[in-house]
Scaffold this motif. Structure first.
Motif, PDB file in Angstrom:
ATOM      1  N   TYR A 188      44.852  30.121  30.235  1.00  0.00           N
ATOM      2  CA  TYR A 188      44.674  29.223  31.384  1.00  0.00           C
ATOM      3  C   TYR A 188      44.113  27.860  30.998  1.00  0.00           C
ATOM      4  O   TYR A 188      43.935  27.000  31.865  1.00  0.00           O
ATOM      5  CB  TYR A 188      43.753  29.880  32.420  1.00  0.00           C
ATOM      6  CG  TYR A 188      44.329  31.153  32.988  1.00  0.00           C
ATOM      7  CD1 TYR A 188      45.298  31.112  33.990  1.00  0.00           C
ATOM      8  CD2 TYR A 188      43.924  32.392  32.506  1.00  0.00           C
ATOM      9  CE1 TYR A 188      45.834  32.279  34.515  1.00  0.00           C
ATOM     10  CE2 TYR A 188      44.459  33.568  33.022  1.00  0.00           C
ATOM     11  CZ  TYR A 188      45.410  33.503  34.019  1.00  0.00           C
ATOM     12  OH  TYR A 188      45.949  34.660  34.528  1.00  0.00           O
ATOM     13  N   ASP A 213      38.478  35.970  49.696  1.00  0.00           N
ATOM     14  CA  ASP A 213      39.090  36.775  48.636  1.00  0.00           C
ATOM     15  C   ASP A 213      38.186  36.827  47.414  1.00  0.00           C
ATOM     16  O   ASP A 213      38.207  37.802  46.661  1.00  0.00           O
ATOM     17  CB  ASP A 213      40.444  36.184  48.231  1.00  0.00           C
ATOM     18  CG  ASP A 213      41.433  36.172  49.368  1.00  0.00           C
ATOM     19  OD1 ASP A 213      41.572  37.197  50.056  1.00  0.00           O
ATOM     20  OD2 ASP A 213      42.074  35.124  49.592  1.00  0.00           O
ATOM     21  N   TYR A 264      41.596  29.096  35.180  1.00  0.00           N
ATOM     22  CA  TYR A 264      42.005  30.391  35.733  1.00  0.00           C
ATOM     23  C   TYR A 264      42.042  30.413  37.265  1.00  0.00           C
ATOM     24  O   TYR A 264      43.043  30.809  37.878  1.00  0.00           O
ATOM     25  CB  TYR A 264      41.065  31.476  35.210  1.00  0.00           C
ATOM     26  CG  TYR A 264      41.200  32.804  35.897  1.00  0.00           C
ATOM     27  CD1 TYR A 264      42.384  33.547  35.797  1.00  0.00           C
ATOM     28  CD2 TYR A 264      40.156  33.328  36.646  1.00  0.00           C
ATOM     29  CE1 TYR A 264      42.511  34.768  36.431  1.00  0.00           C
ATOM     30  CE2 TYR A 264      40.271  34.546  37.281  1.00  0.00           C
ATOM     31  CZ  TYR A 264      41.458  35.268  37.165  1.00  0.00           C
ATOM     32  OH  TYR A 264      41.582  36.479  37.808  1.00  0.00           O
ATOM     33  N   SER A 293      44.731  28.299  38.951  1.00  0.00           N
ATOM     34  CA  SER A 293      46.025  28.957  38.791  1.00  0.00           C
ATOM     35  C   SER A 293      46.189  30.091  39.796  1.00  0.00           C
ATOM     36  O   SER A 293      47.265  30.270  40.384  1.00  0.00           O
ATOM     37  CB  SER A 293      46.161  29.496  37.359  1.00  0.00           C
ATOM     38  OG  SER A 293      47.351  30.233  37.202  1.00  0.00           O
ATOM     39  N   GLU A 294      45.138  30.856  40.018  1.00  0.00           N
ATOM     40  CA  GLU A 294      45.185  31.952  40.986  1.00  0.00           C
ATOM     41  C   GLU A 294      45.353  31.441  42.419  1.00  0.00           C
ATOM     42  O   GLU A 294      46.036  32.064  43.243  1.00  0.00           O
ATOM     43  CB  GLU A 294      43.920  32.804  40.877  1.00  0.00           C
ATOM     44  CG  GLU A 294      43.798  33.607  39.603  1.00  0.00           C
ATOM     45  CD  GLU A 294      44.805  34.743  39.532  1.00  0.00           C
ATOM     46  OE1 GLU A 294      44.543  35.800  40.129  1.00  0.00           O
ATOM     47  OE2 GLU A 294      45.871  34.554  38.890  1.00  0.00           O
ATOM     48  N   SER A 339      49.036  30.241  42.786  1.00  0.00           N
ATOM     49  CA  SER A 339      49.981  31.356  42.843  1.00  0.00           C
ATOM     50  C   SER A 339      49.747  32.261  44.045  1.00  0.00           C
ATOM     51  O   SER A 339      50.450  33.251  44.230  1.00  0.00           O
ATOM     52  CB  SER A 339      49.898  32.173  41.552  1.00  0.00           C
ATOM     53  OG  SER A 339      48.617  32.756  41.407  1.00  0.00           O
ATOM     54  N   ARG A 340      48.744  31.930  44.856  1.00  0.00           N
ATOM     55  CA  ARG A 340      48.399  32.662  46.078  1.00  0.00           C
ATOM     56  C   ARG A 340      47.850  34.063  45.802  1.00  0.00           C
ATOM     57  O   ARG A 340      47.830  34.905  46.709  1.00  0.00           O
ATOM     58  CB  ARG A 340      49.599  32.759  47.034  1.00  0.00           C
ATOM     59  CG  ARG A 340      50.129  31.397  47.521  1.00  0.00           C
ATOM     60  CD  ARG A 340      49.079  30.640  48.328  1.00  0.00           C
ATOM     61  NE  ARG A 340      49.553  29.354  48.798  1.00  0.00           N
ATOM     62  CZ  ARG A 340      50.051  29.141  50.030  1.00  0.00           C
ATOM     63  NH1 ARG A 340      50.139  30.132  50.888  1.00  0.00           N
ATOM     64  NH2 ARG A 340      50.436  27.933  50.388  1.00  0.00           N
ATOM     65  N   ASN A 341      47.390  34.314  44.585  1.00  0.00           N
ATOM     66  CA  ASN A 341      46.657  35.555  44.334  1.00  0.00           C
ATOM     67  C   ASN A 341      45.266  35.481  44.958  1.00  0.00           C
ATOM     68  O   ASN A 341      44.654  36.508  45.243  1.00  0.00           O
ATOM     69  CB  ASN A 341      46.532  35.809  42.832  1.00  0.00           C
ATOM     70  CG  ASN A 341      47.866  36.130  42.206  1.00  0.00           C
ATOM     71  OD1 ASN A 341      48.705  36.787  42.814  1.00  0.00           O
ATOM     72  ND2 ASN A 341      48.086  35.667  40.978  1.00  0.00           N
ATOM     73  N   ILE A 342      44.767  34.267  45.123  1.00  0.00           N
ATOM     74  CA  ILE A 342      43.552  33.988  45.893  1.00  0.00           C
ATOM     75  C   ILE A 342      43.934  32.986  46.966  1.00  0.00           C
ATOM     76  O   ILE A 342      44.512  31.948  46.664  1.00  0.00           O
ATOM     77  CB  ILE A 342      42.432  33.399  45.004  1.00  0.00           C
ATOM     78  CG1 ILE A 342      42.001  34.394  43.930  1.00  0.00           C
ATOM     79  CG2 ILE A 342      41.234  32.984  45.858  1.00  0.00           C
ATOM     80  CD1 ILE A 342      41.011  33.809  42.930  1.00  0.00           C
ATOM     81  N   ASP A 343      43.609  33.291  48.215  1.00  0.00           N
ATOM     82  CA  ASP A 343      43.894  32.352  49.299  1.00  0.00           C
ATOM     83  C   ASP A 343      42.646  31.630  49.787  1.00  0.00           C
ATOM     84  O   ASP A 343      42.729  30.511  50.287  1.00  0.00           O
ATOM     85  CB  ASP A 343      44.561  33.071  50.479  1.00  0.00           C
ATOM     86  CG  ASP A 343      46.081  33.024  50.403  1.00  0.00           C
ATOM     87  OD1 ASP A 343      46.617  32.039  49.852  1.00  0.00           O
ATOM     88  OD2 ASP A 343      46.722  33.974  50.874  1.00  0.00           O
ATOM     89  N   ASN A 388      44.001  27.813  50.668  1.00  0.00           N
ATOM     90  CA  ASN A 388      45.374  27.319  50.652  1.00  0.00           C
ATOM     91  C   ASN A 388      45.832  26.802  52.017  1.00  0.00           C
ATOM     92  O   ASN A 388      46.965  26.354  52.161  1.00  0.00           O
ATOM     93  CB  ASN A 388      46.326  28.440  50.184  1.00  0.00           C
ATOM     94  CG  ASN A 388      46.303  28.606  48.681  1.00  0.00           C
ATOM     95  OD1 ASN A 388      46.338  27.631  47.935  1.00  0.00           O
ATOM     96  ND2 ASN A 388      46.232  29.849  48.221  1.00  0.00           N
TER      97      ASN A 388
END
Length: 339
Positions: free
Chosen positions: A38, A230, A292, A295-296, A299-303, A336
């Motif tokens: 990352y 999240d 990191y 990036s999350e 990518s919407r792994n964390i909103d 987001n």
């Protein structure tokens, strides 16, 4: 004018700024850790072809700022302000980097809380219509911090297990009045909290009460609770401070166990890399967030994230005079989605 204040210490940003790009530069030890993929640049050594560690840290700041400009396809003339800070006396890494870059400069010192402090102030300026584009940057370097705050490396002092490893790293965020997110929606400003600890090798415990205070105030001001996030991420409490924070929050009726983590526990493999209680330093939350975590978010792994960078507001002089270590923690709520 619409009142943007919520409760005692939180600002709701009506025109939520977007974090349109980030840049990260880290040292070889950080690049050998679990977040290697990352980081934008991983140094081969701690000097980066410079004459001193301090000059290396200055170069990291300068190059991270230039890199985030390149990634965002913007020029220095399109940036209204630079907010930057570090751990060194008179924040020389930031000031000397700013000397090479033609952007109006605000120098900040919040110790290791500086990443969230700069994001807070930059976001409020953009929300208020005082700027369109702002860069927020901060750095630290293991070797510069060791000889300023503790002992010269040549001394070979033994590190107790409560001590943390200062991150060699720099992170820069580019905030804008336009963009597609992620957005900074809330800012909760910390208070100086002093639990009475004077051990410079136990900074996690010294900073944890300040993080607790800011997180609890954020919940009270906004009406949010841990389930609304999240991730809730502190800056550099390490293993000791993380445990203290969870215990205090639990005693106050807040169970953070499912969503809480600390940057100081993420950047290194604590067992394989032998960093004792984890990582610390301005560059800790700066490199983890801008690498990191950003990036999350993208990518919407964390909103929805609550970033709470933590800082120990002592100096080498205050320590020698027997003073205790005050702590500070500033929080920014990043999502987001706009408010």
């Amino acid at each position: 004018m619409e009142n943007k204040r919520m409760g005692k210490r939180t600002i709701k940003l009506v025109n939520s700024p977007s974090i349109i790009n980030t840049a990260t530069i880290v040292g070889p030890k950080e690049g050998d850790g679990p977040l290697r993929e990352y980081f934008d640049i991983i140094l081969e050594d701690d000097l980066w072809e410079q004459e001193s560690w301090e000059k290396c840290e200055k170069k990291m700041q300068e190059e991270a700022i230039r890199l985030v400009l390149t990634k965002a396809n913007l020029t220095e003339n399109e940036i209204d302000y630079l907010f930057s800070g570090d751990l060194l006396n008179q924040i020389i890494s930031s000031a000397y980097a700013a000397r090479q870059i033609s952007i109006p400069f605000f120098g900040l010192y919040g110790a290791c809380s500086t990443m969230s402090e700069s994001l807070s102030l930059g976001a409020m300026l953009i929300d208020g219509g005082f700027a369109n584009n702002i860069i927020c940057s901060t750095s630290s370097h293991f070797s510069t911090a060791e000889r300023q705050y503790r002992f010269p490396l040549e001394y070979g002092s033994q590190r107790p297990f409560s001590s943390q490893w200062t991150v060699t790293g720099c992170g820069a965020s580019l905030l804008s009045s336009s963009g597609e997110g992620p957005y900074i929606n809330y800012v909760t400003t910390g208070k100086v909290i002093d639990p009475g600890i004077n051990d410079v090798n136990n900074m996690g415990a010294a900073m944890a009460p300040a993080a607790v205070d800011t997180i609890m105030q954020h919940f009270k001001d906004t009406g949010f609770n841990p389930d609304d996030y999240d991730m809730i991420l502190t800056g550099d409490l390490g293993a000791v401070g993380k445990s203290v924070l969870l215990d205090i929050m639990d005693s106050q009726g807040y169970d953070l166990s499912k969503v809480y983590d600390d940057c100081g526990m993420k950047i290194f493999d604590n067992l394989r890399q032998d960093v004792h209680a984890g990582a610390s330093g301005c560059g800790c939350s700066a490199s983890v967030f801008n690498g990191y975590i950003y990036s999350e978010l993208k990518s919407r792994n964390i909103d929805k994230l609550l970033l709470v960078s933590t800082g120990a507001l002592h100096s080498s002089t205050s320590t020698l005079q027997g003073e205790t270590i005050p702590g500070i923690a500033h929080a920014v709520s990043i999502s987001n989605f706009k408010n």
